[in-house]
Scaffold this active site. Structure first.
Site, PDB file in Angstrom:
ATOM      1  CB  SER A  29      20.208 -12.340 -26.785  1.00  0.00           C
ATOM      2  OG  SER A  29      19.221 -13.261 -27.052  1.00  0.00           O
ATOM      3  CG  HIS A  59      19.222 -17.008 -24.262  1.00  0.00           C
ATOM      4  ND1 HIS A  59      18.724 -16.633 -23.425  1.00  0.00           N
ATOM      5  CD2 HIS A  59      19.105 -16.392 -25.555  1.00  0.00           C
ATOM      6  CE1 HIS A  59      18.222 -15.356 -23.972  1.00  0.00           C
ATOM      7  NE2 HIS A  59      18.156 -15.402 -25.182  1.00  0.00           N
ATOM      8  CG  HIS A  81      12.662 -15.869 -25.863  1.00  0.00           C
ATOM      9  ND1 HIS A  81      13.701 -16.597 -25.830  1.00  0.00           N
ATOM     10  CD2 HIS A  81      12.957 -14.455 -25.467  1.00  0.00           C
ATOM     11  CE1 HIS A  81      14.687 -16.051 -25.530  1.00  0.00           C
ATOM     12  NE2 HIS A  81      14.501 -14.673 -25.344  1.00  0.00           N
ATOM     13  CE1 TYR A  83      12.261 -17.158 -29.717  1.00  0.00           C
ATOM     14  CE2 TYR A  83      11.783 -15.002 -29.006  1.00  0.00           C
ATOM     15  CZ  TYR A  83      12.676 -16.071 -29.040  1.00  0.00           C
ATOM     16  OH  TYR A  83      14.082 -15.869 -28.935  1.00  0.00           O
ATOM     17  CD  GLU A  84      12.756 -20.441 -26.659  1.00  0.00           C
ATOM     18  OE1 GLU A  84      13.469 -21.428 -26.121  1.00  0.00           O
ATOM     19  OE2 GLU A  84      12.781 -19.364 -25.497  1.00  0.00           O
ATOM     20  CB  ALA A 111      19.244  -8.059 -26.865  1.00  0.00           C
ATOM     21  CG  MET A 206      11.128 -10.625 -29.789  1.00  0.00           C
ATOM     22  SD  MET A 206      11.941 -11.904 -31.035  1.00  0.00           S
ATOM     23  CE  MET A 206      12.084 -10.842 -32.340  1.00  0.00           C
ATOM     24  CB  SER A 207      12.316 -11.743 -23.461  1.00  0.00           C
ATOM     25  OG  SER A 207      13.264 -10.247 -23.078  1.00  0.00           O
ATOM     26  CG  ASN A 230      18.591  -4.047 -33.239  1.00  0.00           C
ATOM     27  OD1 ASN A 230      18.628  -4.826 -32.484  1.00  0.00           O
ATOM     28  ND2 ASN A 230      17.069  -3.498 -33.798  1.00  0.00           N
ATOM     29  CG  HIS A 242      19.212 -14.430 -32.838  1.00  0.00           C
ATOM     30  ND1 HIS A 242      18.808 -13.703 -31.835  1.00  0.00           N
ATOM     31  CD2 HIS A 242      19.944 -15.551 -32.576  1.00  0.00           C
ATOM     32  CE1 HIS A 242      19.184 -14.459 -30.852  1.00  0.00           C
ATOM     33  NE2 HIS A 242      19.919 -15.471 -31.097  1.00  0.00           N
TER      34      HIS A 242
HETATM   35  N1  HPA Z   1      13.180  -6.186 -32.158  1.00  0.00           N
HETATM   36  C1  HPA Z   1      12.762  -7.196 -31.230  1.00  0.00           C
HETATM   37  N2  HPA Z   1      13.698  -7.769 -30.382  1.00  0.00           N
HETATM   38  C2  HPA Z   1      15.006  -7.405 -30.565  1.00  0.00           C
HETATM   39  C3  HPA Z   1      15.259  -6.384 -31.174  1.00  0.00           C
HETATM   40  C4  HPA Z   1      14.248  -5.766 -32.336  1.00  0.00           C
HETATM   41  O1  HPA Z   1      14.685  -5.137 -32.808  1.00  0.00           O
HETATM   42  N3  HPA Z   1      16.700  -6.404 -31.051  1.00  0.00           N
HETATM   43  C5  HPA Z   1      16.933  -7.273 -30.301  1.00  0.00           C
HETATM   44  N4  HPA Z   1      15.968  -7.918 -29.836  1.00  0.00           N
END
Ligand code: HPA
Length: 268
Positions: A29, A59, A81, A83-84, A111, A206-207, A230, A242
């Site tokens: 991302s 993306h 991903h 989750y998609e 990310a 998540m990947s 973050n 996001h």
């Molecule tokens: N959690 C999950 N996926 C993420 C995060 C997070 O804090 N930041 C960027 N992708």
């Protein structure tokens, strides 16, 4: 290797040439711009039958084949991903194609949220291991005994050493740590973050984990780097979203570019 992967590899080689690719890069991302630095041929995923329609904003769903820092690379501008689609093996076909194009190395980027106060937003963390907190696996349903993939040193020690040297040469701090795969798409709760911190995770996302499992299954050496966008849920007052991920990714991305380019230059 599926028939479709062979057909796709041929289709790609007809456009981009037959010279073997040595390294595949998956861009996470907000990290898609590195694809533009490649001197080569760009093919939209929509033209590649069976490729994911990478539908996550931030993306860029295209494959670019060409030279970057003197190395022939295949850059995947978008990933699918779990989750998609609910499919943990969503990246299997692209990785089979990568193997078919001759690559022996996969470097995944993503990310991620940080669980370590010494690794704030904008930091880079190279994965030295992972925790599959999702309990999912992209090889469920694979019939061959090759499905029993060893995962010790899944993040290739030699590539990790080379990436650390590249970072050092570029004066970029490259942390190392354990990445926990959380299925998404909702972010984690603070209680989940406290739990995975106790389990030994340094970052969460998540990947990447399913891709690294698939890479090892296919005989690709793997490495991965997270850009911290973050602090994980409950670790700071920062709001997690996001949009925030996409806004913060460029901070780490500039450093990530330097490290990856240096790594490739040193390879070549
Ligand atoms: N959690 C999950 N996926 C993420 C995060 C997070 O804090 N930041 C960027 N992708």
């Amino acid at each position: 290797m599926s028939r479709n992967a062979e057909d796709l590899a041929r289709f790609i080689q007809d456009r981009a040439g037959r010279e073997p690719v040595s390294c595949g890069l998956i861009l996470g991302s907000g990290l898609g711009h590195l694809a533009e630095a490649v001197d080569g041929v760009s093919i939209d995923y929509a033209q590649l039958n069976g490729f994911p329609h990478a539908g996550v904003s931030g993306h860029s769903p295209k494959l670019v084949i060409g030279e970057l820092e003197g190395v022939r690379v295949a850059v995947f501008g978008g990933r699918a991903h779990y989750y998609e689609s609910g499919r943990a093996d969503a990246m299997r076909l692209p990785l089979e194609v990568l193997r078919r194009l001759g690559a022996n190395t996969l470097i995944a980027t993503n990310a991620a949220g940080s669980l370590r106060p010494d690794m704030p937003t904008g930091s880079l963390m190279m994965l030295n291991d992972h925790i599959n907190f999702s309990g999912l696996n992209p090889l469920i349903g694979e019939a061959s005994d090759a499905r029993f993939v060893p995962m010790k040193d899944a993040y290739d020690p030699a590539i990790r050493t080379a990436l650390l040297s590249a970072a050092q040469a570029e004066a970029v701090t490259l942390h190392e740590g354990v990445y926990a795969w959380y299925s998404g798409p909702s972010f984690e709760t603070p209680a989940e973050i406290r739990a995975i911190r106790m389990l030994g995770a340094d970052a969460v996302g998540m990947s990447t984990v399913p891709e690294v499992i698939l890479a090892r299954f296919l005989g690709l050496n793997a490495a991965a780097i997270s850009t911290i966008t973050n602090m994980a849920a409950g670790m700071s007052d920062e709001a997690i979203s996001h949009d925030h991920t996409k806004a913060m990714a460029p901070i780490g991305a500039a450093k990530l570019d330097k490290v990856l380019r240096r790594y490739l230059r040193d390879l070549g």
